[in-house]
Design a protein around this motif. Structure first.
Motif, short mmCIF file in Angstrom:
data_model
loop_
_atom_site.label_atom_id
_atom_site.label_comp_id
_atom_site.label_asym_id
_atom_site.label_seq_id
_atom_site.Cartn_x
_atom_site.Cartn_y
_atom_site.Cartn_z
N GLY A 175 0.66 -1.35 0.26
CA GLY A 175 -0.11 -0.21 0.00
C GLY A 175 0.64 0.96 -0.07
O GLY A 175 0.01 2.58 0.40
N SER A 176 2.20 1.08 -0.31
CA SER A 176 2.89 2.34 -0.18
C SER A 176 3.69 2.46 -1.70
O SER A 176 4.23 1.12 -1.78
CB SER A 176 3.93 2.65 0.38
N GLN A 177 4.64 3.87 -2.26
CA GLN A 177 5.06 3.87 -3.23
C GLN A 177 6.33 4.23 -3.19
O GLN A 177 7.41 4.27 -4.35
CB GLN A 177 3.81 5.12 -4.15
N ASP A 178 6.53 3.95 -1.45
CA ASP A 178 8.10 4.23 -1.44
C ASP A 178 8.64 3.09 -2.09
O ASP A 178 8.53 1.77 -1.45
CB ASP A 178 8.23 4.49 0.06
N PRO A 179 10.23 3.28 -2.07
CA PRO A 179 11.32 2.46 -2.82
C PRO A 179 11.50 1.32 -1.55
O PRO A 179 11.22 1.81 0.00
CB PRO A 179 12.09 3.10 -3.05
N GLN A 180 11.76 0.34 -1.70
CA GLN A 180 12.25 -0.38 -0.07
C GLN A 180 13.90 -0.97 -0.62
O GLN A 180 14.30 -1.07 -1.63
CB GLN A 180 11.18 -1.90 -0.81
N LEU A 181 14.00 -0.94 0.56
CA LEU A 181 15.63 -1.36 0.64
C LEU A 181 15.79 -2.88 0.14
O LEU A 181 15.16 -4.26 0.46
CB LEU A 181 16.22 -0.63 2.04
N CYS A 182 16.58 -3.70 -0.67
CA CYS A 182 16.79 -4.87 -0.97
C CYS A 182 18.17 -4.84 -0.79
O CYS A 182 18.77 -4.44 -1.61
CB CYS A 182 16.97 -4.96 -2.57
N ILE A 183 18.43 -6.35 -0.42
CA ILE A 183 19.61 -7.33 0.20
C ILE A 183 19.36 -8.46 -0.28
O ILE A 183 18.95 -9.27 -0.06
CB ILE A 183 20.31 -6.30 0.71
N ARG A 184 20.28 -9.08 -1.82
CA ARG A 184 20.97 -10.03 -1.96
C ARG A 184 21.31 -10.79 -1.42
O ARG A 184 23.03 -10.15 -1.51
CB ARG A 184 20.66 -10.45 -3.71
#
Length: 320
Positions: free
Chosen positions: A262-271
């Motif tokens: 429900g949010s368009q904010d960018p998400q922090l992602c780590i692989r």
């Protein structure tokens, strides 16, 4: 952009102009953007292959099956409407309603400053302090190495994503709540790769063999809980209660492997890549971690909270 702010993202680059192409490559590198170049004919396949994008850079005069690339922009938007499209305008014709909905960030070829402003506002709407990213890397690597003691665990450089596509078949979700944040952490992986890694002995002695999906679910759940506990101990004080108690629906479409908070904010992602040192040619097990602060994120409040621990030793963050 402050040195204390973490910035990195992956963008699809659809550009052909011999002057603009190297210019945009240099521009992306200067901002920490990882560009994925491709031709118009390969755009939809590239979109299907890369499920962790932050946006699309598209030239209006890109060679296509149409007079311009606006039909392609509409197709890209229909497939992944959460991805902002940054259109390099090469004509003065007005965009129609469908085109305007697809292209929210047009910019003129000679005005790269406008592109910079669009990207700064859209891709990096949330600022993740470097000390926070360092700490997350540190505690997550420790947890993964604890759960998979016989594997070599390395983290790829962190980045932000706008995509909402789920990686793999097994996902976990746990809530995070403090005075400076409210949201969730996710771990995602491929069921087959996790089963193979455990069968090869990446985990504890005696844990492996023909594990069912329930055992694999529990394994990823225990890993999630271990990371959450470390995050809680480091970043959530005992008296922490967020003042904003609003909630938003979480939408999951299993058929499309899509999840929205429900949010368009960018998400922090780590692989994270887990490899077996005894089998160097074996494909690594990938575990994808996402932080979704969809309910509250105040970087300034986190900075104040983290000040007493500013001198503590943390993992190193390698930027692009």
């Amino acid at each position: 952009m402050a040195d204390q702010t973490f910035l990195a993202a992956k963008v699809l680059l659809l550009e052909h102009d011999p002057v603009q192409y190297p210019r945009l490559l240099e521009f992306c590198e200067s901002l920490g953007l990882v560009s994925v170049p491709c031709a118009a004919a390969d755009a939809m396949d590239a979109l299907a292959q890369h499920k962790d994008l932050a946006g699309v850079l598209l030239a209006e005069d890109l060679p296509c099956d149409a007079p311009d690339s606006l039909k392609l922009a509409i197709a890209l938007h229909r497939q992944r409407p959460e991805l902002p499209i940054f259109l390099r305008r090469t004509s003065a014709r007005p965009l129609n309603a469908d085109e305007s909905r697809a292209v929210t960030h047009p910019w003129a070829s000679e005005d790269i400053g406008t592109l910079r402003a669009h990207i700064d506002h859209s891709l990096f709407g949330l600022r993740y302090p470097t000390v926070l990213v360092n700490g997350i890397l540190d505690l997550s690597l420790n947890a993964l190495r604890s759960m998979f003691p016989n594997a070599e665990v390395e983290a790829e450089p962190p980045y932000v994503v706008h995509d909402r596509i789920i990686y793999g078949q097994v996902s976990t979700l746990i809530a995070l709540e403090s005075t400076w944040c409210r949201g969730y952490m996710m771990l995602q992986t491929e069921e087959g790769a996790l089963r193979q890694g455990m069968a090869q002995g990446m985990g504890y002695e005696g844990v492996g063999g023909d594990l069912g999906f329930r055992e694999l679910n529990n394994l990823l759940g225990e890993t999630t809980n271990l990371i959450w506990g470390a995050f809680k101990n480091r970043y959530i004080p005992p008296q922490a209660f967020a003042t904003q108690q609003t909630q938003v629906p979480i939408v999951i479409n299993h058929e499309q492997k899509y999840i929205s908070f429900g949010s368009q904010d960018p998400q922090l992602c780590i692989r994270y890549q887990l490899t077996d040192p005894r089998r160097p040619r074996q494909r690594p097990l990938i575990i994808v971690q996402r932080f979704i602060f969809n309910l509250l994120f105040e970087a300034e409040a986190f900075t104040e909270f983290a000040q007493p621990a500013a001198t503590a030793t943390t993992g190193e963050l390698e930027l692009f």
